[in-house]
Enzyme design. Structure first.
Site, PDB file in Angstrom:
ATOM      1  N   ASN A 147      65.893  21.236  15.410  1.00  0.00           N
ATOM      2  CA  ASN A 147      66.680  21.654  14.236  1.00  0.00           C
ATOM      3  C   ASN A 147      66.916  20.464  13.319  1.00  0.00           C
ATOM      4  O   ASN A 147      66.670  20.516  12.118  1.00  0.00           O
ATOM      5  CB  ASN A 147      68.049  22.216  14.647  1.00  0.00           C
ATOM      6  CG  ASN A 147      67.940  23.333  15.649  1.00  0.00           C
ATOM      7  OD1 ASN A 147      66.906  23.972  15.760  1.00  0.00           O
ATOM      8  ND2 ASN A 147      69.013  23.576  16.391  1.00  0.00           N
ATOM      9  N   ASP A 148      67.420  19.383  13.919  1.00  0.00           N
ATOM     10  CA  ASP A 148      67.690  18.205  13.103  1.00  0.00           C
ATOM     11  C   ASP A 148      66.408  17.481  12.722  1.00  0.00           C
ATOM     12  O   ASP A 148      66.281  16.968  11.612  1.00  0.00           O
ATOM     13  CB  ASP A 148      68.649  17.256  13.832  1.00  0.00           C
ATOM     14  CG  ASP A 148      70.091  17.689  13.627  1.00  0.00           C
ATOM     15  OD1 ASP A 148      70.443  18.027  12.478  1.00  0.00           O
ATOM     16  OD2 ASP A 148      70.857  17.725  14.613  1.00  0.00           O
ATOM     17  N   HIS A 194      82.814  27.674  13.529  1.00  0.00           N
ATOM     18  CA  HIS A 194      83.109  27.695  14.965  1.00  0.00           C
ATOM     19  C   HIS A 194      83.157  29.106  15.498  1.00  0.00           C
ATOM     20  O   HIS A 194      82.730  29.384  16.609  1.00  0.00           O
ATOM     21  CB  HIS A 194      84.422  26.976  15.223  1.00  0.00           C
ATOM     22  CG  HIS A 194      84.457  25.638  14.556  1.00  0.00           C
ATOM     23  ND1 HIS A 194      85.609  24.968  14.288  1.00  0.00           N
ATOM     24  CD2 HIS A 194      83.463  24.886  14.091  1.00  0.00           C
ATOM     25  CE1 HIS A 194      85.313  23.848  13.676  1.00  0.00           C
ATOM     26  NE2 HIS A 194      84.019  23.782  13.543  1.00  0.00           N
ATOM     27  N   ARG A 238      69.781  21.949   6.837  1.00  0.00           N
ATOM     28  CA  ARG A 238      69.599  23.142   7.669  1.00  0.00           C
ATOM     29  C   ARG A 238      70.674  24.192   7.422  1.00  0.00           C
ATOM     30  O   ARG A 238      70.490  25.361   7.730  1.00  0.00           O
ATOM     31  CB  ARG A 238      69.568  22.766   9.153  1.00  0.00           C
ATOM     32  CG  ARG A 238      70.846  22.150   9.660  1.00  0.00           C
ATOM     33  CD  ARG A 238      70.659  21.509  11.020  1.00  0.00           C
ATOM     34  NE  ARG A 238      71.131  22.362  12.108  1.00  0.00           N
ATOM     35  CZ  ARG A 238      71.355  21.940  13.337  1.00  0.00           C
ATOM     36  NH1 ARG A 238      71.123  20.661  13.669  1.00  0.00           N
ATOM     37  NH2 ARG A 238      71.790  22.746  14.257  1.00  0.00           N
ATOM     38  N   CYS A 266      64.769  21.465  22.728  1.00  0.00           N
ATOM     39  CA  CYS A 266      65.949  22.322  22.825  1.00  0.00           C
ATOM     40  C   CYS A 266      66.418  22.880  21.483  1.00  0.00           C
ATOM     41  O   CYS A 266      67.475  23.471  21.385  1.00  0.00           O
ATOM     42  CB  CYS A 266      67.094  21.578  23.512  1.00  0.00           C
ATOM     43  SG  CYS A 266      67.608  20.107  22.637  1.00  0.00           S
ATOM     44  N   ARG A 279      74.988  16.748  26.688  1.00  0.00           N
ATOM     45  CA  ARG A 279      74.823  15.889  25.517  1.00  0.00           C
ATOM     46  C   ARG A 279      76.193  15.343  25.152  1.00  0.00           C
ATOM     47  O   ARG A 279      77.167  16.109  25.106  1.00  0.00           O
ATOM     48  CB  ARG A 279      74.253  16.697  24.364  1.00  0.00           C
ATOM     49  CG  ARG A 279      74.228  15.896  23.076  1.00  0.00           C
ATOM     50  CD  ARG A 279      73.555  16.629  21.973  1.00  0.00           C
ATOM     51  NE  ARG A 279      74.396  17.678  21.412  1.00  0.00           N
ATOM     52  CZ  ARG A 279      73.969  18.528  20.487  1.00  0.00           C
ATOM     53  NH1 ARG A 279      72.720  18.475  20.067  1.00  0.00           N
ATOM     54  NH2 ARG A 279      74.768  19.429  19.994  1.00  0.00           N
ATOM     55  N   ARG A 327      76.137  21.519  24.870  1.00  0.00           N
ATOM     56  CA  ARG A 327      76.723  20.903  23.676  1.00  0.00           C
ATOM     57  C   ARG A 327      78.206  20.655  23.932  1.00  0.00           C
ATOM     58  O   ARG A 327      79.043  21.533  23.705  1.00  0.00           O
ATOM     59  CB  ARG A 327      76.556  21.831  22.467  1.00  0.00           C
ATOM     60  CG  ARG A 327      75.109  22.042  22.030  1.00  0.00           C
ATOM     61  CD  ARG A 327      75.058  22.980  20.837  1.00  0.00           C
ATOM     62  NE  ARG A 327      73.820  22.900  20.084  1.00  0.00           N
ATOM     63  CZ  ARG A 327      72.897  23.870  20.064  1.00  0.00           C
ATOM     64  NH1 ARG A 327      73.080  24.980  20.752  1.00  0.00           N
ATOM     65  NH2 ARG A 327      71.798  23.728  19.337  1.00  0.00           N
ATOM     66  N   GLU A 375      65.652  13.441  17.372  1.00  0.00           N
ATOM     67  CA  GLU A 375      65.959  14.310  16.230  1.00  0.00           C
ATOM     68  C   GLU A 375      66.084  13.555  14.923  1.00  0.00           C
ATOM     69  O   GLU A 375      66.278  14.151  13.875  1.00  0.00           O
ATOM     70  CB  GLU A 375      67.195  15.173  16.506  1.00  0.00           C
ATOM     71  CG  GLU A 375      68.410  14.450  17.008  1.00  0.00           C
ATOM     72  CD  GLU A 375      69.578  15.396  17.342  1.00  0.00           C
ATOM     73  OE1 GLU A 375      69.474  16.607  17.107  1.00  0.00           O
ATOM     74  OE2 GLU A 375      70.594  14.881  17.836  1.00  0.00           O
TER      75      GLU A 375
HETATM   76  C1  PEP Z   1      68.809  20.166  17.317  1.00  0.00           C
HETATM   77  O1  PEP Z   1      69.149  19.431  16.399  1.00  0.00           O
HETATM   78  O2  PEP Z   1      67.693  20.724  17.379  1.00  0.00           O
HETATM   79  C2  PEP Z   1      69.735  20.429  18.420  1.00  0.00           C
HETATM   80  C3  PEP Z   1      69.331  21.088  19.492  1.00  0.00           C
HETATM   81  O3  PEP Z   1      71.023  20.029  18.281  1.00  0.00           O
HETATM   82  P1  PEP Z   1      72.108  20.782  17.370  1.00  0.00           P
HETATM   83  O4  PEP Z   1      71.489  22.075  16.932  1.00  0.00           O
HETATM   84  O5  PEP Z   1      73.307  20.955  18.210  1.00  0.00           O
HETATM   85  O6  PEP Z   1      72.285  19.820  16.259  1.00  0.00           O
HETATM   86 MG    MG Z   2      70.896  18.166  16.573  1.00  0.00          MG
END
Ligand code: PEP
Ligand code: MG
Length: 755
Positions: free
Chosen positions: A632-633, A367, A643, A680, A510, A474, A609
């Site tokens: 990312n996910d 965090h 990740r 995103c 989100r 977020r 995702e």
């Molecule tokens: C993602 O997964 O790409 C995303 C934008 O969400 P987070 O990074 O918050 O999991």
């Molecule tokens: Mg994500």
């Protein structure tokens, strides 16, 4: 203590007398070794001092040949002395010469001595040298003798740290009291910071090592422990969280240790050898720290860290020091150094003066790392024993891009970094100049550039970057940095503030993406084998609808008479989306019935995702108002590659055929269905990623705020048609290109695009 004349108490008392004598540093050291040898009934006592060049120099000896003093210099990994220094723990041998690490230095005349006991000279976890006793006879030094020598080493540590030996050191080979260090950890937040160390939890340095009156010191220790226990009980009773976001589990662990008989016994024993109460605590902590360096099990390490923290608390208690750092006295260009830190504690510091952050712990998803990124503070984590290695006010450089830190850097390194800072500042000025330019490619394609955000401190980035809106808010960050569950009124206030500051610019909220690695300290999490694949995000929201319903209500109320855009994270099936959307409709109906003001329009979208959605896009499209790809996910699940795990996180390149094909399919299906789609994830925050995405048909990207300038600078020079022609054929052929990234990089070079 068996074998010692008069025991450690007598020795400590004598040493104190020697310390007070008005003699030269060398004479003092010479007297010290004589005293120790006599007291320990040893034929040899030698002091080796660690020098700035990393070698160990013999500074004084009783028993070895005197000519060797200042002549014998060992590498830090050489001989038994080197072993003691590098392992930072005692070596106790009845026959030293057969040990594999033994190395013979003829100038010392060491060959006649068989038994060997060496202990590290430690201060705040740093090795300053090695203290050795030797005997001719093959004897085993008892545990008590080992303890006594370690206690004696503390006195030498104070002497070395005081700088007294500098007067007898060779230039360039001074004692390494404050060595230059270059260390590499985990890059947490981009940026370069040059500044001076501020310890988040000021270290307590013990000045008075030797006790005047041992029973009095024991009483002080007992009283401090009693107060410590009472404080912990009170904190637990009140359900209070301590500094740095420590939560109940940690306090529970503290309480357990505070009653641990072994720990208490070791503390009392240390004091009984003739140390002051605080020096006794430090003595026990040194052992603990040495153990900490050897333990690899993460759970055990955490517990040892807890024990170290508890020792610090006890020490502060004994020295009457408050542990709140003097925040108002923060120097300009402060680099904060902490073992670990909660996000709220970071926010407490004066942002204008804070340049960098170095942590002993803290992964990229911690965090505090999230908050550091939001604040634009360069940060590096996972630097072992950092709070022991630096002193307040030390010059330090933090490179948040590479994870490098330089402690007390030489001037050439410092000027190289200053240049880089200037270069960055010049680039930032160039990016700022682009701020109000519409983001249109050379061939006239408009690209919407938005930012990712999650905290109030992110909001100024909107106007600073000239972003078109917030493409991903977020909402879990508010929950993650809080010490208790944010009330619905607090959620409402945040969402309202976000919409107010965004004005006409759209914001996509989100819903809570908690679970997995995003743990809430106040919510007891189930232990899961695979948290990333576990009970998280929308799954948790649908199973425990109370939390999600109140969040939706707060969002709907915050957006009264405005437009609200909401999307759901980690949706894996169309049915999940239906169910979640149904919750919004029910809340709308309920608010309408109670005559609340409603949003003018509510758009409900989905994050793409989880790979299963790739094969449900046709059913999904008619139901959603928009899509946002969480690359990312999506990459994590597509490649089955955690990740957050450094070993595998970079193993698969998202700029490669499988991922880009998936992204292309999403863009095509969305376009065919007439549904807006944005991306995103981090992929959009790199110019090369943005290039690929525009080539695949994406016209809306949501970025980390600091990436907006570089990405926009690239897009303004880009021809979108050429980008498409460069990337699509690499995916379409029967054998896709194995090195798409390289091909795109050469395309960018030939087009003169700034990457
Ligand atoms: C993602 O997964 O790409 C995303 C934008 O969400 P987070 O990074 O918050 O999991
Ligand atoms: Mg994500």
């Amino acid at each position: 203590m068996r074998g010692a004349l008069g025991g450690p108490r007598v020795l400590l008392r004598r040493l104190r007398e020697v310390m007070a004598e008005p003699v030269s540093a060398q004479e003092r050291l010479d007297k010290v070794v004589v005293l120790i040898a006599a007291n320990m009934v040893a034929e040899v006592c030698s002091v080796y001092v660690l020098r700035v060049d990393g070698t160990l120099e013999l500074y004084a000896t009783e028993g070895l040949k005197r000519e060797a003093v200042h002549q014998t210099v060992l590498r830090q990994d050489e001989g038994l002395v080197g072993l003691v220094a590098s392992e930072a723990q005692p070596v106790n041998l009845s026959e030293a010469q057969t040990h594999p690490a033994f190395s013979y230095r003829p100038e010392t005349g060491e060959e006649i001595y068989h038994s060997f006991l060496g202990v590290p000279i430690l201060r705040a976890g740093n090795t300053l040298g090695v203290l050795v006793v030797q005997n001719r006879a093959r004897r085993t030094y008892s545990e008590e003798e080992e303890e006594a020598l370690q206690t004696t080493a503390m006195v030498l540590a104070e002497m070395i740290a005081s700088g007294e030996l500098l007067s007898i050191a060779k230039p360039g080979a001074e004692p390494a009291i404050r060595p230059r260090l270059h260390l590499t950890g985990q890059a947490l937040s981009d940026g370069i910071a040059l500044g001076h160390v501020v310890l988040h939890e000021p270290r307590v340095t013990v000045k008075d090592v030797i006790a005047d009156d041992v029973p009095k010191e024991l009483k002080r220790l007992d009283e401090a422990i009693a107060t410590l226990r009472a404080d912990l009980d009170l904190m637990l009773e009140r359900g209070e969280v301590a500094d740095g976001g420590e939560h109940r589990d940690v306090l529970d662990a503290y309480r357990m240790f505070a009653h641990d008989k072994g720990w208490l016994r070791r503390l009392r024993e240390a004091v009984m050898t003739g140390l002051t109460a605080e020096a006794g605590v430090e003595r026990v902590q040194s052992d603990n720290r040495a153990r900490m360096l050897r333990v690899t099990d993460p759970y055990l390490r955490d517990r040892l860290h807890d024990l170290d923290d508890l020792g610090n608390r006890l020490m502060r208690q004994l020295m009457g020091q408050d542990h709140a750092p003097p925040r108002e006295q923060l120097p300009d260009s402060a680099i904060l150094v902490a073992r670990s830190m909660g996000p709220a504690a970071l926010l407490d510091y004066d942002r204008r003066k804070l340049r960098g952050l170095i942590l002993e712990e803290g992964g990229p998803n911690s965090h505090v790392a999230i908050v550091a990124r939001a604040l634009g503070i360069a940060a590096v984590g996972e630097i072992e024993n950092i709070s022991g290695l630096v002193d307040p006010g030390d010059a330090v450089i933090v490179d948040g891009a590479t994870g490098d830190i330089h402690i007390r850097p030489p001037s050439d390194i410092e000027s190289a970094y200053s240049e880089r800072v200037k270069l960055r500042a010049r680039r930032q000025a160039q990016y700022r100049a682009l701020r109000d330019k519409p983001c249109v490619t050379k061939d006239g394609e408009s690209i919407a550039l938005m930012i990712n955000a999650g905290l109030l401190v992110d909001l100024p980035h909107l106007s600073e970057t000239g972003a078109g809106g917030i493409g991903l808010f977020r909402t879990e960050l508010q929950f993650m940095i809080a010490t208790e569950m944010p009330r619905i009124s607090e959620q409402l206030a945040l969402y309202r503030a976000v919409l107010d500051s965004a004005g006409d610019r759209p914001v996509t909220f989100r819903t809570l993406d908690i679970g997995g690695d995003k743990v809430l300290p106040y919510m007891r999490a189930e232990v899961e084998e695979n948290p990333a694949l576990g009970w998280r995000a929308i799954r948790l929201g649908l199973d425990r609808p109370g939390l999600m319903r109140s969040q939706i209500r707060a969002l709907l109320q915050a957006a009264a008479s405005r437009e609200l855009k909401v999307m759901f994270p980690m949706v894996a099936t169309v049915a999940e989306f239906d169910e979640a959307k149904g919750m919004i409709e029910r809340e709308l109906t309920s608010l309408r019935r109670r005559r609340h003001k409603l949003p003018d329009r509510v758009e409900v979208g989905v994050m793409v995702e989880v790979p299963s959605l790739l094969f449900q896009l046709d059913e999904l499209m008619p139901k959603v108002d928009f899509l946002s790809v969480g690359s990312n996910d999506l990459a994590q699940f597509l490649y089955a590659s955690d990740r957050g795990n450094r070993r595998v996180a970079d193993r698969f390149d998202p700029i490669s055929a499988p991922m880009l094909r998936a992204l292309k399919m999403i863009a095509e299906k969305a376009r065919a269905a007439g549904k807006p789609v944005a991306l995103c994830g981090e992929l959009a925050s790199k110019p090369i990623g943005a290039l690929a995405l525009v080539g695949l048909g994406y016209r809306a990207l949501s970025l980390t705020p600091s990436a907006l300038g570089p990405v926009k600078a690239m897009l303004l020079e880009l021809d979108a048609k050429k980008a498409e022609a460069a990337v699509v054929p690499l995916l379409e052929t029967a054998s896709p290109s194995p090195n798409i990234r390289e091909r795109l990089e050469s395309f960018a070079a030939s087009e003169g695009l700034p990457l």
